[in-house]
Design a protein around this motif. Structure first.
Motif, mmCIF file in Angstrom:
data_model
loop_
_atom_site.group_PDB
_atom_site.id
_atom_site.type_symbol
_atom_site.label_atom_id
_atom_site.label_comp_id
_atom_site.label_asym_id
_atom_site.label_seq_id
_atom_site.Cartn_x
_atom_site.Cartn_y
_atom_site.Cartn_z
ATOM 1 N N ARG A 24 38.482 -0.983 38.651
ATOM 2 C CA ARG A 24 38.150 -2.361 39.011
ATOM 3 C C ARG A 24 39.355 -2.989 39.693
ATOM 4 N NH1 ARG A 24 40.031 -6.771 35.528
ATOM 5 N NH2 ARG A 24 41.514 -5.893 34.068
ATOM 6 N N MET A 25 39.100 -4.045 40.429
ATOM 7 C CA MET A 25 40.185 -4.820 41.005
ATOM 8 C C MET A 25 40.554 -5.888 39.978
ATOM 9 S SD MET A 25 40.404 -7.019 44.529
ATOM 10 C CE MET A 25 40.653 -5.645 45.621
ATOM 11 N N VAL A 26 41.830 -6.001 39.679
ATOM 12 C CA VAL A 26 42.306 -6.980 38.707
ATOM 13 C C VAL A 26 41.959 -8.383 39.203
ATOM 14 C CG1 VAL A 26 44.367 -7.960 37.621
ATOM 15 C CG2 VAL A 26 44.149 -5.490 37.895
ATOM 16 N N ASP A 27 41.470 -9.235 38.313
ATOM 17 C CA ASP A 27 41.124 -10.609 38.664
ATOM 18 C C ASP A 27 42.391 -11.465 38.633
ATOM 19 O OD1 ASP A 27 40.109 -13.153 38.990
ATOM 20 O OD2 ASP A 27 38.662 -13.012 37.355
ATOM 21 N N VAL A 28 42.800 -11.966 39.782
ATOM 22 C CA VAL A 28 44.003 -12.804 39.863
ATOM 23 C C VAL A 28 43.642 -14.256 40.153
ATOM 24 C CG1 VAL A 28 45.515 -10.904 40.542
ATOM 25 C CG2 VAL A 28 44.377 -12.262 42.315
ATOM 26 N N SER A 29 42.370 -14.613 39.972
ATOM 27 C CA SER A 29 41.932 -15.965 40.336
ATOM 28 C C SER A 29 42.583 -17.054 39.491
ATOM 29 C CB SER A 29 40.405 -16.070 40.264
ATOM 30 O OG SER A 29 39.929 -15.735 38.981
ATOM 31 N N ASN A 30 43.051 -16.738 38.293
ATOM 32 C CA ASN A 30 43.705 -17.749 37.450
ATOM 33 C C ASN A 30 45.221 -17.778 37.620
ATOM 34 O OD1 ASN A 30 41.325 -18.731 36.301
ATOM 35 N ND2 ASN A 30 41.296 -17.082 34.804
ATOM 36 N N LYS A 31 45.754 -16.927 38.479
ATOM 37 C CA LYS A 31 47.202 -16.912 38.697
ATOM 38 C C LYS A 31 47.566 -17.908 39.790
ATOM 39 C CE LYS A 31 49.391 -12.959 38.631
ATOM 40 N NZ LYS A 31 49.781 -11.588 39.015
ATOM 41 N N ALA A 32 48.609 -18.662 39.542
ATOM 42 C CA ALA A 32 49.049 -19.645 40.530
ATOM 43 C C ALA A 32 49.705 -18.941 41.708
ATOM 44 C CB ALA A 32 50.047 -20.613 39.892
ATOM 45 N N GLY A 72 53.950 -0.749 62.127
ATOM 46 C CA GLY A 72 54.309 -1.235 60.803
ATOM 47 C C GLY A 72 53.855 -2.669 60.573
ATOM 48 N N LEU A 73 54.021 -3.506 61.589
ATOM 49 C CA LEU A 73 53.564 -4.895 61.477
ATOM 50 C C LEU A 73 52.051 -4.952 61.271
ATOM 51 C CD1 LEU A 73 55.752 -6.494 64.283
ATOM 52 C CD2 LEU A 73 55.921 -6.969 61.814
ATOM 53 N N ALA A 74 51.315 -4.185 62.055
ATOM 54 C CA ALA A 74 49.856 -4.158 61.915
ATOM 55 C C ALA A 74 49.452 -3.629 60.544
ATOM 56 C CB ALA A 74 49.234 -3.317 63.027
ATOM 57 N N ALA A 75 50.129 -2.584 60.076
ATOM 58 C CA ALA A 75 49.787 -1.984 58.781
ATOM 59 C C ALA A 75 50.005 -2.953 57.627
ATOM 60 C CB ALA A 75 50.607 -0.713 58.565
ATOM 61 N N SER A 76 51.044 -3.776 57.712
ATOM 62 C CA SER A 76 51.304 -4.724 56.620
ATOM 63 C C SER A 76 50.128 -5.666 56.413
ATOM 64 C CB SER A 76 52.586 -5.519 56.887
ATOM 65 O OG SER A 76 52.394 -6.482 57.917
ATOM 66 N N LYS A 77 49.400 -5.965 57.480
ATOM 67 C CA LYS A 77 48.263 -6.879 57.398
ATOM 68 C C LYS A 77 46.966 -6.189 56.997
ATOM 69 C CE LYS A 77 48.718 -8.318 61.609
ATOM 70 N NZ LYS A 77 48.496 -9.071 62.860
ATOM 71 N N ILE A 83 44.630 0.834 50.639
ATOM 72 C CA ILE A 83 44.954 1.040 49.226
ATOM 73 C C ILE A 83 43.770 0.496 48.422
ATOM 74 C CG2 ILE A 83 46.622 0.615 47.383
ATOM 75 C CD1 ILE A 83 47.735 2.205 49.827
ATOM 76 N N THR A 84 43.063 1.374 47.792
ATOM 77 C CA THR A 84 41.743 1.084 47.233
ATOM 78 C C THR A 84 41.649 -0.173 46.380
ATOM 79 O OG1 THR A 84 41.342 3.451 47.255
ATOM 80 C CG2 THR A 84 39.870 2.124 45.918
ATOM 81 N N ALA A 123 54.661 -3.988 52.041
ATOM 82 C CA ALA A 123 55.942 -3.514 52.574
ATOM 83 C C ALA A 123 55.990 -1.990 52.600
ATOM 84 C CB ALA A 123 57.099 -4.078 51.752
ATOM 85 N N LEU A 124 55.518 -1.347 51.535
ATOM 86 C CA LEU A 124 55.501 0.115 51.483
ATOM 87 C C LEU A 124 54.545 0.709 52.528
ATOM 88 C CD1 LEU A 124 55.624 0.450 47.619
ATOM 89 C CD2 LEU A 124 57.341 1.379 49.199
ATOM 90 N N THR A 125 53.417 0.070 52.734
ATOM 91 C CA THR A 125 52.476 0.539 53.748
ATOM 92 C C THR A 125 53.075 0.382 55.140
ATOM 93 O OG1 THR A 125 50.588 0.019 52.332
ATOM 94 C CG2 THR A 125 50.139 0.226 54.685
ATOM 95 N N ALA A 126 53.749 -0.727 55.374
ATOM 96 C CA ALA A 126 54.377 -0.965 56.683
ATOM 97 C C ALA A 126 55.364 0.139 57.027
ATOM 98 C CB ALA A 126 55.062 -2.330 56.698
ATOM 99 N N VAL A 127 56.252 0.491 56.090
ATOM 100 C CA VAL A 127 57.263 1.515 56.411
ATOM 101 C C VAL A 127 56.637 2.907 56.527
ATOM 102 C CG1 VAL A 127 59.197 0.194 55.450
ATOM 103 C CG2 VAL A 127 58.050 1.896 54.011
ATOM 104 N N THR A 128 55.625 3.168 55.734
ATOM 105 C CA THR A 128 54.981 4.476 55.781
ATOM 106 C C THR A 128 54.252 4.676 57.107
ATOM 107 O OG1 THR A 128 54.749 4.476 53.378
ATOM 108 C CG2 THR A 128 53.358 6.012 54.604
ATOM 109 N N VAL A 129 53.482 3.703 57.519
ATOM 110 C CA VAL A 129 52.745 3.811 58.782
ATOM 111 C C VAL A 129 53.717 3.826 59.960
ATOM 112 C CG1 VAL A 129 51.106 2.627 60.305
ATOM 113 C CG2 VAL A 129 50.594 2.898 57.861
ATOM 114 N N ALA A 130 54.771 3.041 59.897
ATOM 115 C CA ALA A 130 55.777 3.073 60.966
ATOM 116 C C ALA A 130 56.404 4.457 61.063
ATOM 117 C CB ALA A 130 56.840 2.008 60.727
ATOM 118 N N ALA A 131 56.756 5.050 59.928
ATOM 119 C CA ALA A 131 57.339 6.400 59.920
ATOM 120 C C ALA A 131 56.352 7.427 60.475
ATOM 121 C CB ALA A 131 57.779 6.783 58.505
ATOM 122 N N LEU A 132 55.078 7.302 60.129
ATOM 123 C CA LEU A 132 54.070 8.208 60.676
ATOM 124 C C LEU A 132 53.982 8.084 62.195
ATOM 125 C CD1 LEU A 132 51.289 7.788 57.975
ATOM 126 C CD2 LEU A 132 52.476 9.923 58.546
#
Length: 172
Positions: A24-32, A72-77, A83-84, A123-132
């Motif tokens: 499941r995706m964690v519910d973060v709706s109550n987090k500020a 990398g910039l595109a991947a960050s977005k 990531i499931t 951030a991790l996705t950005a560097v990984t995709v940039a490296a690829l």
């Protein structure tokens, strides 16, 4: 452990990304929403022929460092698409630096948001995709390129507080 997931009666700690043994995706709706940043890095090891092509500017596909930066910039977005169980976040700022250094190509990304959850994965996705993309752009020069050293360098904000990775020499 069953095909459905961990046995809830086994006394194991509660898993945040599983409910009743199912993902499941964690519910973060109550987090500020709070200001959060994350910085990550990756390294691309360059065999001599790939380094020579990069330094001489003779790479047939163009400048791998510029292409990798844009990727990398595109991947960050687009992290939540890759990531499931990652939440889609409004990336309010991102920097990706791709530099040729003695140890190889260093990719470093800093991503920012104001939201209920952190941007480490962005951030991790950005560097990984940039490296690829560095690999893809230089693979004609050598298939022996190696992506390594992907890690979180620092993060700020959130319930778990700030984090800074221990210093270490660049990728060996």
């Amino acid at each position: 452990m069953t095909l459905e997931g961990p046995d809830p009666d086994a006394g194991a700690p509660a898993l945040t990304h599983f409910s009743d043994g199912l993902p499941r995706m964690v519910d973060v709706s109550n987090k500020a929403p709070t200001a959060r940043t994350a910085t990550a890095e990756a390294w691309v090891r360059l065999p001599p022929e790939a380094r020579a092509a990069l330094e001489a500017g003779t790479n047939a596909k163009g400048d791998p460092l510029i292409v990798a930066r844009l990727a990398g910039l595109a991947a960050s977005k687009r992290t939540a698409e890759l990531i499931t169980l990652c939440h889609p976040l409004p990336v309010t700022g991102a920097e990706v630096r791709v530099t040729l250094e003695p140890a190889g190509v260093r990719v470093k990304a800093t991503v920012r948001t104001t939201g209920p959850t952190g941007v480490e994965m962005e951030a991790l996705t950005a560097v990984t995709v940039a490296a690829l993309n560095v690999y893809d752009m230089l693979k004609a020069a050598s298939k022996a390129l190696e992506i390594t050293g992907i890690r979180l360098l620092a993060k700020t904000g959130g319930k778990s507080g700030d984090y800074e990775a221990p210093s270490r020499a660049p990728w060996p």
